[in-house]
Enzyme design. Structure first.
Site, PDB file in Angstrom:
ATOM      1  N   HIS A  36      83.644  20.271  -8.318  1.00 31.08           N
ATOM      2  CA  HIS A  36      85.000  20.849  -8.353  1.00 31.08           C
ATOM      3  C   HIS A  36      84.997  22.249  -8.974  1.00 31.08           C
ATOM      4  CE1 HIS A  36      87.901  17.936  -6.872  1.00 31.08           C
ATOM      5  NE2 HIS A  36      87.412  16.956  -7.611  1.00 31.08           N
TER       6      HIS A  36
ATOM      7  N   CYS B 194      88.931  10.864  -4.702  1.00 31.32           N
ATOM      8  CA  CYS B 194      89.294  12.031  -5.516  1.00 31.32           C
ATOM      9  C   CYS B 194      90.812  12.085  -5.627  1.00 31.32           C
ATOM     10  CB  CYS B 194      88.770  13.295  -4.833  1.00 31.32           C
ATOM     11  SG  CYS B 194      89.164  14.811  -5.717  1.00 31.32           S
ATOM     12  N   LEU B 195      91.295  12.392  -6.825  1.00 23.35           N
ATOM     13  CA  LEU B 195      92.748  12.479  -7.016  1.00 23.35           C
ATOM     14  C   LEU B 195      93.362  13.587  -6.155  1.00 23.35           C
ATOM     15  CD1 LEU B 195      92.918  12.001 -10.899  1.00 23.35           C
ATOM     16  CD2 LEU B 195      93.550  10.320  -9.137  1.00 23.35           C
TER      17      LEU B 195
ATOM     18  N   GLN C 251      91.621  21.217 -10.397  1.00 19.61           N
ATOM     19  CA  GLN C 251      92.538  20.233  -9.810  1.00 19.61           C
ATOM     20  C   GLN C 251      93.951  20.346 -10.365  1.00 19.61           C
ATOM     21  OE1 GLN C 251      89.686  16.750 -10.437  1.00 19.61           O
ATOM     22  NE2 GLN C 251      90.788  16.191  -8.580  1.00 19.61           N
TER      23      GLN C 251
ATOM     24  N   HIS D   5      80.358  14.972  -9.013  1.00 25.07           N
ATOM     25  CA  HIS D   5      81.632  15.201  -8.316  1.00 25.07           C
ATOM     26  C   HIS D   5      82.493  16.225  -9.077  1.00 25.07           C
ATOM     27  CE1 HIS D   5      85.284  13.444  -6.077  1.00 25.07           C
ATOM     28  NE2 HIS D   5      85.820  14.216  -6.998  1.00 25.07           N
ATOM     29  N   GLU D   6      82.582  16.046 -10.402  1.00 24.38           N
ATOM     30  CA  GLU D   6      83.443  16.937 -11.191  1.00 24.38           C
ATOM     31  C   GLU D   6      82.837  18.341 -11.296  1.00 24.38           C
ATOM     32  OE1 GLU D   6      86.358  15.931 -11.618  1.00 24.38           O
ATOM     33  OE2 GLU D   6      85.931  13.820 -11.246  1.00 24.38           O
TER      34      GLU D   6
ATOM     35  N   GLY E 206      87.906  10.840 -13.439  1.00 24.76           N
ATOM     36  CA  GLY E 206      87.503  12.195 -13.782  1.00 24.76           C
ATOM     37  C   GLY E 206      88.523  13.201 -13.289  1.00 24.76           C
TER      38      GLY E 206
HETATM   39 NI    NI Z   1      87.736  14.912  -7.422  1.00 23.05          NI
END
Ligand code: NI
Length: 154
Positions: free
Chosen positions: A134, A88-89, A51, A130-131, A46
């Protein structure tokens, strides 16, 4: 299409609240294409606008053969509970347990401005939560079991 740079923990843009998308135009479509490519080359499941420094309410998710684009997503219902590791990226090489609902239903718009709902269980439910976090400036380490300790070490 272009691969965008993914912001890392510590960048203040990751803690900003993203603004709703109002124009379903070609710019949005190319943003989504870039996000999909960026997520794929990064092996993520995701990615959310903030991000890559875009403070708009846009999310892409890909789990196995399910690919989703969610514009202005909102959780409309949730039930149950799960407690699993997340990563998470934007927080590379760190995994920690987060409490999430087991099932969530999300309402969103697609790239053409058409409204849809999606219900996710298990990993998809975690990913949706999670997304969407963000988009509200929240990282998983803000709510994970050892997130506070992780932040203090940085
Ligand atoms: Ni993330």
């Amino acid at each position: 299409m272009a691969v965008r740079n993914i912001l890392k923990f510590g960048d203040e843009r990751l803690s900003k609240i993203a603004k709703p998308v109002t124009q379903f135009d070609d710019d949005l479509k190319s943003l989504l294409d870039d996000m999909r490519e960026t997520m794929r080359v990064s092996n993520g499941v995701g990615l959310a606008g903030p991000q890559i420094g875009v403070l708009r309410r846009v999310v892409v998710i890909e789990i196995d053969d399910l690919y989703l684009e969610l514009i202005n997503p909102e959780i409309v219902s949730s039930k149950g509970e799960q407690y699993e590791d997340e990563g998470c990226l934007s927080v590379p090489k760190y995994y920690d347990k987060v409490k999430r609902p087991k099932v969530v239903t999300v309402k969103a718009f697609d790239r053409d401005g058409k409204e849809f709902t999606v219900t996710g269980k298990k990993l998809l439910a975690r990913c949706l939560c999670h997304e969407i976090d963000h988009l509200n400036g929240i990282l998983f380490i803000d709510k994970s079991e050892n997130g506070q300790k992780f932040k203090e070490r940085r």
